[in-house]
Write a protein that holds these residues in place. Structure first.
Motif, PDB file in Angstrom:
ATOM      1  N   VAL A  78      22.928  56.884  -6.340  1.00 10.38           N
ATOM      2  CA  VAL A  78      22.811  58.343  -6.375  1.00 10.38           C
ATOM      3  C   VAL A  78      21.419  58.775  -5.919  1.00 10.38           C
ATOM      4  CG1 VAL A  78      22.735  60.337  -7.929  1.00 10.38           C
ATOM      5  CG2 VAL A  78      24.572  58.674  -8.138  1.00 10.38           C
ATOM      6  N   TYR A  79      20.382  58.109  -6.404  1.00 18.70           N
ATOM      7  CA  TYR A  79      19.004  58.462  -6.019  1.00 18.70           C
ATOM      8  C   TYR A  79      18.780  58.238  -4.521  1.00 18.70           C
ATOM      9  CZ  TYR A  79      13.982  58.291  -5.482  1.00 18.70           C
ATOM     10  OH  TYR A  79      12.709  58.499  -5.039  1.00 18.70           O
ATOM     11  N   SER A  80      19.215  57.091  -4.001  1.00 17.72           N
ATOM     12  CA  SER A  80      18.980  56.814  -2.577  1.00 17.72           C
ATOM     13  C   SER A  80      19.762  57.768  -1.679  1.00 17.72           C
ATOM     14  CB  SER A  80      19.307  55.360  -2.254  1.00 17.72           C
ATOM     15  OG  SER A  80      20.668  55.093  -2.487  1.00 17.72           O
ATOM     16  N   THR A  81      20.967  58.163  -2.098  1.00 24.58           N
ATOM     17  CA  THR A  81      21.745  59.128  -1.316  1.00 24.58           C
ATOM     18  C   THR A  81      21.060  60.489  -1.314  1.00 24.58           C
ATOM     19  OG1 THR A  81      23.777  57.969  -1.894  1.00 24.58           O
ATOM     20  CG2 THR A  81      24.000  60.227  -1.064  1.00 24.58           C
ATOM     21  N   ARG A  82      20.561  60.917  -2.456  1.00 24.48           N
ATOM     22  CA  ARG A  82      19.829  62.185  -2.534  1.00 24.48           C
ATOM     23  C   ARG A  82      18.581  62.139  -1.654  1.00 24.48           C
ATOM     24  NH1 ARG A  82      15.500  63.755  -4.958  1.00 24.48           N
ATOM     25  NH2 ARG A  82      15.159  65.918  -5.460  1.00 24.48           N
ATOM     26  N   GLN A  83      17.851  61.035  -1.709  1.00 27.58           N
ATOM     27  CA  GLN A  83      16.637  60.884  -0.895  1.00 27.58           C
ATOM     28  C   GLN A  83      16.979  60.901   0.594  1.00 27.58           C
ATOM     29  OE1 GLN A  83      13.712  60.919  -2.437  1.00 27.58           O
ATOM     30  NE2 GLN A  83      12.729  61.047  -0.449  1.00 27.58           N
ATOM     31  N   LEU A  84      18.106  60.322   0.964  1.00 25.24           N
ATOM     32  CA  LEU A  84      18.547  60.337   2.360  1.00 25.24           C
ATOM     33  C   LEU A  84      18.797  61.765   2.834  1.00 25.24           C
ATOM     34  CD1 LEU A  84      19.476  58.788   4.893  1.00 25.24           C
ATOM     35  CD2 LEU A  84      21.764  58.786   3.904  1.00 25.24           C
ATOM     36  N   PHE A  85      19.468  62.581   2.004  1.00 20.29           N
ATOM     37  CA  PHE A  85      19.707  63.970   2.375  1.00 20.29           C
ATOM     38  C   PHE A  85      18.395  64.746   2.499  1.00 20.29           C
ATOM     39  CE2 PHE A  85      24.128  63.340   0.771  1.00 20.29           C
ATOM     40  CZ  PHE A  85      24.769  63.707   1.935  1.00 20.29           C
ATOM     41  N   VAL A  89      16.756  63.684   5.819  1.00 16.27           N
ATOM     42  CA  VAL A  89      17.463  64.247   6.980  1.00 16.27           C
ATOM     43  C   VAL A  89      17.114  65.722   7.149  1.00 16.27           C
ATOM     44  CG1 VAL A  89      19.758  64.889   7.821  1.00 16.27           C
ATOM     45  CG2 VAL A  89      19.324  62.574   7.013  1.00 16.27           C
ATOM     46  N   GLU A  90      17.060  66.465   6.056  1.00 17.73           N
ATOM     47  CA  GLU A  90      16.705  67.894   6.125  1.00 17.73           C
ATOM     48  C   GLU A  90      15.272  68.074   6.619  1.00 17.73           C
ATOM     49  OE1 GLU A  90      17.097  71.952   6.000  1.00 17.73           O
ATOM     50  OE2 GLU A  90      18.634  70.416   5.894  1.00 17.73           O
ATOM     51  N   LYS A  91      14.372  67.236   6.138  1.00 15.05           N
ATOM     52  CA  LYS A  91      12.979  67.313   6.582  1.00 15.05           C
ATOM     53  C   LYS A  91      12.863  66.991   8.078  1.00 15.05           C
ATOM     54  CE  LYS A  91       8.415  65.485   5.540  1.00 15.05           C
ATOM     55  NZ  LYS A  91       7.646  64.516   4.758  1.00 15.05           N
ATOM     56  N   ALA A  92      13.570  65.971   8.531  1.00 14.11           N
ATOM     57  CA  ALA A  92      13.549  65.617   9.953  1.00 14.11           C
ATOM     58  C   ALA A  92      14.143  66.738  10.807  1.00 14.11           C
ATOM     59  CB  ALA A  92      14.317  64.322  10.178  1.00 14.11           C
ATOM     60  N   ARG A  93      15.183  67.396  10.307  1.00 14.24           N
ATOM     61  CA  ARG A  93      15.781  68.511  11.047  1.00 14.24           C
ATOM     62  C   ARG A  93      14.803  69.671  11.181  1.00 14.24           C
ATOM     63  NH1 ARG A  93      18.210  73.198  10.382  1.00 14.24           N
ATOM     64  NH2 ARG A  93      17.941  73.236   8.130  1.00 14.24           N
ATOM     65  N   GLU A  94      14.107  69.998  10.100  1.00 11.11           N
ATOM     66  CA  GLU A  94      13.115  71.079  10.152  1.00 11.11           C
ATOM     67  C   GLU A  94      11.961  70.732  11.091  1.00 11.11           C
ATOM     68  OE1 GLU A  94      11.996  71.793   6.130  1.00 11.11           O
ATOM     69  OE2 GLU A  94      13.923  72.710   5.605  1.00 11.11           O
ATOM     70  N   GLU A  95      11.504  69.470  11.087  1.00  9.12           N
ATOM     71  CA  GLU A  95      10.438  69.047  11.998  1.00  9.12           C
ATOM     72  C   GLU A  95      10.900  69.119  13.450  1.00  9.12           C
ATOM     73  OE1 GLU A  95       9.327  65.180  10.636  1.00  9.12           O
ATOM     74  OE2 GLU A  95       8.163  65.966   8.945  1.00  9.12           O
TER      75      GLU A  95
END
Length: 138
Positions: A25-32, A35-41
């Motif tokens: 659960v933690y690793s899946t949350r961290q992945l999301f 991904v959101e941070k990379a999209r904003e960058e």
């Protein structure tokens, strides 16, 4: 009544589940989040920028031309009205264009909306324009 030993395979499976499910659960949350941070960058990287964005530009009011650009990262201080600055200008071949001693006659600050900032601080400085007047040549 006979004592029954726990099944070792089910015991190992239970331990793996108890430890593994929260880690998953933690690793899946961290992945999301990543991904959101990379999209904003990526969106920020595609935003068109001017050459003088995130820079201090020096503008000669008499000649009506820009003299030098200094990135914010290399800026030691912002000169105030009345200060004297020595600008290197631009050298092309053997000739120097715009280099010399200048007096600061004004300052313009340029801002843009910053969606990444705190809600109470919605603007970001994108450029500072220092208006100067030549006093002496190099």
């Amino acid at each position: 009544m006979n004592f029954q030993w726990p099944d070792p395979i089910s015991l190992v499976a239970d331990i793996i589940a108890i430890v593994g499910i929260p880690a998953l659960v933690y690793s899946t949350r961290q992945l999301f989040v990543d991904v959101e941070k990379a999209r904003e960058e990526a969106i920020e990287a595609r935003r068109p920028r001017g050459i003088s964005e995130d820079c201090v530009s020096f503008y000669d009011v008499n000649q009506k031309c820009a003299i030098n650009l200094v990135p914010f990262k290399q800026l030691a201080a912002i000169p105030r009205v009345g200060d004297h600055v020595y600008l290197p200008g631009e050298t092309e071949g053997e000739r120097n264009y715009g280099g010399g001693k200048y007096e600061v006659v004004g300052t313009n600050f340029h801002y843009r909306e910053d969606s990444d900032a705190h809600p109470f601080i919605p603007a970001k400085t994108t450029g500072i324009e220092i208006l100067v007047r030549r006093i002496a040549c190099n």
